[in-house]
Motif scaffolding. Structure first.
Motif, PDB file in Angstrom:
ATOM      1  N   SER A 219     -27.806 -43.649  65.480  1.00  0.00           N
ATOM      2  CA  SER A 219     -27.855 -44.376  66.750  1.00  0.00           C
ATOM      3  C   SER A 219     -28.811 -43.655  67.685  1.00  0.00           C
ATOM      4  O   SER A 219     -29.018 -42.453  67.579  1.00  0.00           O
ATOM      5  N   GLU A 220     -29.408 -44.410  68.595  1.00  0.00           N
ATOM      6  CA  GLU A 220     -30.291 -43.811  69.597  1.00  0.00           C
ATOM      7  C   GLU A 220     -29.543 -43.562  70.905  1.00  0.00           C
ATOM      8  O   GLU A 220     -30.126 -43.138  71.902  1.00  0.00           O
ATOM      9  N   ASP A 221     -28.250 -43.817  70.908  1.00  0.00           N
ATOM     10  CA  ASP A 221     -27.414 -43.607  72.083  1.00  0.00           C
ATOM     11  C   ASP A 221     -27.304 -42.114  72.380  1.00  0.00           C
ATOM     12  O   ASP A 221     -27.021 -41.302  71.489  1.00  0.00           O
ATOM     13  N   ASP A 222     -27.543 -41.721  73.623  1.00  0.00           N
ATOM     14  CA  ASP A 222     -27.460 -40.311  74.005  1.00  0.00           C
ATOM     15  C   ASP A 222     -26.055 -39.749  73.844  1.00  0.00           C
ATOM     16  O   ASP A 222     -25.863 -38.531  73.803  1.00  0.00           O
ATOM     17  N   GLU A 223     -25.046 -40.616  73.770  1.00  0.00           N
ATOM     18  CA  GLU A 223     -23.675 -40.157  73.617  1.00  0.00           C
ATOM     19  C   GLU A 223     -23.372 -39.710  72.189  1.00  0.00           C
ATOM     20  O   GLU A 223     -22.365 -39.051  71.949  1.00  0.00           O
ATOM     21  N   VAL A 224     -24.205 -40.090  71.241  1.00  0.00           N
ATOM     22  CA  VAL A 224     -23.995 -39.701  69.848  1.00  0.00           C
ATOM     23  C   VAL A 224     -24.318 -38.219  69.690  1.00  0.00           C
ATOM     24  O   VAL A 224     -25.356 -37.750  70.177  1.00  0.00           O
ATOM     25  N   PRO A 225     -23.466 -37.445  69.020  1.00  0.00           N
ATOM     26  CA  PRO A 225     -23.733 -36.014  68.876  1.00  0.00           C
ATOM     27  C   PRO A 225     -24.967 -35.741  68.025  1.00  0.00           C
ATOM     28  O   PRO A 225     -25.399 -36.584  67.235  1.00  0.00           O
ATOM     29  N   MET A 226     -25.506 -34.549  68.197  1.00  0.00           N
ATOM     30  CA  MET A 226     -26.725 -34.144  67.499  1.00  0.00           C
ATOM     31  C   MET A 226     -26.408 -33.194  66.355  1.00  0.00           C
ATOM     32  O   MET A 226     -25.334 -32.603  66.295  1.00  0.00           O
ATOM     33  N   ARG A 227     -27.385 -33.029  65.472  1.00  0.00           N
ATOM     34  CA  ARG A 227     -27.324 -31.965  64.481  1.00  0.00           C
ATOM     35  C   ARG A 227     -27.774 -30.650  65.125  1.00  0.00           C
ATOM     36  O   ARG A 227     -28.565 -30.658  66.074  1.00  0.00           O
ATOM     37  N   PRO A 228     -27.284 -29.514  64.610  1.00  0.00           N
ATOM     38  CA  PRO A 228     -27.755 -28.227  65.141  1.00  0.00           C
ATOM     39  C   PRO A 228     -29.258 -28.062  64.947  1.00  0.00           C
ATOM     40  O   PRO A 228     -29.813 -28.514  63.951  1.00  0.00           O
ATOM     41  N   LYS A 229     -29.899 -27.414  65.902  1.00  0.00           N
ATOM     42  CA  LYS A 229     -31.321 -27.104  65.782  1.00  0.00           C
ATOM     43  C   LYS A 229     -31.526 -25.593  65.685  1.00  0.00           C
ATOM     44  O   LYS A 229     -32.017 -25.089  64.684  1.00  0.00           O
ATOM     45  N   THR A 230     -31.156 -24.860  66.730  1.00  0.00           N
ATOM     46  CA  THR A 230     -31.320 -23.407  66.725  1.00  0.00           C
ATOM     47  C   THR A 230     -29.972 -22.746  66.472  1.00  0.00           C
ATOM     48  O   THR A 230     -28.989 -23.033  67.168  1.00  0.00           O
ATOM     49  N   ILE A 231     -29.930 -21.877  65.465  1.00  0.00           N
ATOM     50  CA  ILE A 231     -28.709 -21.167  65.099  1.00  0.00           C
ATOM     51  C   ILE A 231     -29.001 -19.674  65.087  1.00  0.00           C
ATOM     52  O   ILE A 231     -30.006 -19.227  64.527  1.00  0.00           O
ATOM     53  N   GLN A 232     -28.135 -18.910  65.715  1.00  0.00           N
ATOM     54  CA  GLN A 232     -28.238 -17.456  65.670  1.00  0.00           C
ATOM     55  C   GLN A 232     -27.036 -16.895  64.925  1.00  0.00           C
ATOM     56  O   GLN A 232     -25.903 -17.331  65.135  1.00  0.00           O
ATOM     57  N   LEU A 233     -27.294 -15.921  64.047  1.00  0.00           N
ATOM     58  CA  LEU A 233     -26.242 -15.270  63.279  1.00  0.00           C
ATOM     59  C   LEU A 233     -26.118 -13.813  63.697  1.00  0.00           C
ATOM     60  O   LEU A 233     -27.135 -13.132  63.886  1.00  0.00           O
ATOM     61  N   TYR A 234     -24.873 -13.365  63.822  1.00  0.00           N
ATOM     62  CA  TYR A 234     -24.572 -11.974  64.162  1.00  0.00           C
ATOM     63  C   TYR A 234     -23.599 -11.457  63.111  1.00  0.00           C
ATOM     64  O   TYR A 234     -22.522 -12.026  62.923  1.00  0.00           O
ATOM     65  N   SER A 235     -23.963 -10.385  62.424  1.00  0.00           N
ATOM     66  CA  SER A 235     -23.094  -9.861  61.371  1.00  0.00           C
ATOM     67  C   SER A 235     -22.246  -8.702  61.884  1.00  0.00           C
ATOM     68  O   SER A 235     -22.641  -7.963  62.790  1.00  0.00           O
ATOM     69  N   ASN A 236     -21.052  -8.579  61.293  1.00  0.00           N
ATOM     70  CA  ASN A 236     -20.161  -7.438  61.504  1.00  0.00           C
ATOM     71  C   ASN A 236     -19.746  -7.227  62.953  1.00  0.00           C
ATOM     72  O   ASN A 236     -19.602  -6.096  63.412  1.00  0.00           O
ATOM     73  N   ARG A 237     -19.537  -8.311  63.669  1.00  0.00           N
ATOM     74  CA  ARG A 237     -18.958  -8.209  65.002  1.00  0.00           C
ATOM     75  C   ARG A 237     -17.439  -8.156  64.866  1.00  0.00           C
ATOM     76  O   ARG A 237     -16.852  -8.824  64.023  1.00  0.00           O
ATOM     77  N   PRO A 238     -16.737  -7.372  65.689  1.00  0.00           N
ATOM     78  CA  PRO A 238     -15.280  -7.257  65.559  1.00  0.00           C
ATOM     79  C   PRO A 238     -14.517  -8.444  66.128  1.00  0.00           C
ATOM     80  O   PRO A 238     -13.317  -8.577  65.897  1.00  0.00           O
ATOM     81  N   HIS A 239     -15.205  -9.314  66.874  1.00  0.00           N
ATOM     82  CA  HIS A 239     -14.540 -10.461  67.484  1.00  0.00           C
ATOM     83  C   HIS A 239     -15.600 -11.495  67.868  1.00  0.00           C
ATOM     84  O   HIS A 239     -16.801 -11.243  67.757  1.00  0.00           O
TER      85      HIS A 239
END
Length: 326
Positions: A219-239
């Motif tokens: 859908s072209e409706d702005d209310e429709v959710p998007m797919r992720p574009k930018t993802i950041q990963l952080y390893s070995n965080r305690p929380h």
């Protein structure tokens, strides 16, 4: 709620072997120390991999079910026996690594759909995973400590963190009556397009690849959710990280997805900088923004591909290795 079937009679066990293609059975006793050590791992495997009538986990108390114990020649505890089509195909002692290796192999067969065990995507309740596994690596999603995981900025009208690791085929890929009446088995962000997911692991992992499935409706409706574009990963965080905190910490890896990265099942397969993810006790996945002009992001499934190492001491997350590499 546990998916493990507690066996109370020989007749019940016989019926289970007839009704489920594969049955994994834990022979244990209440007084058995090693049984208690392995039990949490077994329950985690059961919770993440059980499939109705396809892959069933059960427990047999050796003190009360002596007929079953005698029938299958169990002489030490714990003993894990794997049945296919009612026949014994493997016995495993109390080695957690061996148990996980065998069960993950069964799960991979189930998800592949091209094997003699008869599993497949078309089976009711069958397990689902998009794409092929990288050569030499396995699906280690079952190592996610789901109860210890947490999710920030998720709309609670949709599924919780557990649906991300569910092995069932996403309802977004089912058509017609198959999808009617189903719960919202995906996650959507709430107040804006950002999501923050914390995943502790039951073992130290070598993480090779992530697979993210996102199935927003066309859908072209702005209310429709998007797919992720930018993802950041952080390893070995305690929380889990706060959103402002994440802005001040260098990510272990930053990923930018485009339309061409998503396959026909709505899945993006993301190879990681493997050298940066060799000894991983936890991951934080931060969806920074979505691909579009909307205000929300949708994630249906998440798969982790790699290798397992030593079992992590539960309740203790350690920072291992270089967690702040570019």
């Amino acid at each position: 709620m546990s998916k493990t079937v507690q066996i109370s009679s020989a007749a019940q066990f016989s019926d289970l072997l007839k009704s489920s293609r594969v049955v994994v059975t834990d022979f244990y006793a209440d007084w058995c120390g090693p049984c208690k050590v392995v039990a949490p791992i077994y329950e985690q495997l059961s919770a993440s991999l059980s499939r109705p009538n396809q892959l069933t986990f059960s427990k047999v108390n050796a003190d009360t079910q002596t007929e079953i114990v005698s029938q299958y020649g169990v002489t030490s505890l714990p003993t894990f026996i794997i049945f296919k089509q009612g026949q014994v195909v493997e016995k495993v002692g109390g080695d957690p690594r061996k148990l996980q290796e065998v069960v993950r192999k069964l799960a991979a067969e189930a998800e592949g759909g091209s094997n003699s065990s008869g599993f497949g995507e078309s089976s009711n309740g069958g397990s689902w995973r998009a794409g092929d596994l990288p050569k030499g690596y396995g699906d280690v999603t079952d190592q996610v400590d789901v109860k210890g995981s947490s999710l920030l900025n998720a709309d609670n009208e949709f599924g919780g963190v557990g649906v991300l690791f569910d092995g069932s085929k996403p309802s977004g890929l089912q058509k017609g009556k198959a999808a009617e009446g189903q719960a919202k088995d995906w996650v959507e962000s709430d107040t804006d397009e950002q999501l923050m997911l914390f995943m502790p692991f039951n073992s130290i992992l070598k993480v090779h690849t992530l697979q993210i499935t996102s199935l927003p409706p066309a859908s072209e409706d702005d209310e429709v959710p998007m797919r992720p574009k930018t993802i950041q990963l952080y390893s070995n965080r305690p929380h889990i990280l706060g959103f402002e905190e994440a802005e001040d910490i260098p990510a272990t890896q930053t990923i930018t997805l485009s339309e061409k990265d998503w396959d026909s099942t709505g899945t993006a397969t993301i190879p990681l900088r493997f050298v940066k993810f060799q000894n991983v006790s936890s991951l934080v996945l931060f969806v920074v923004d979505g691909d579009g002009q909307g205000d929300r992001v949708r994630v249906d499934r998440l798969r982790i591909i790699g290798e397992t190492g030593d079992k992590r001491e539960m309740g203790k997350l350690e920072k291992i290795g270089d967690e702040h590499g570019e």
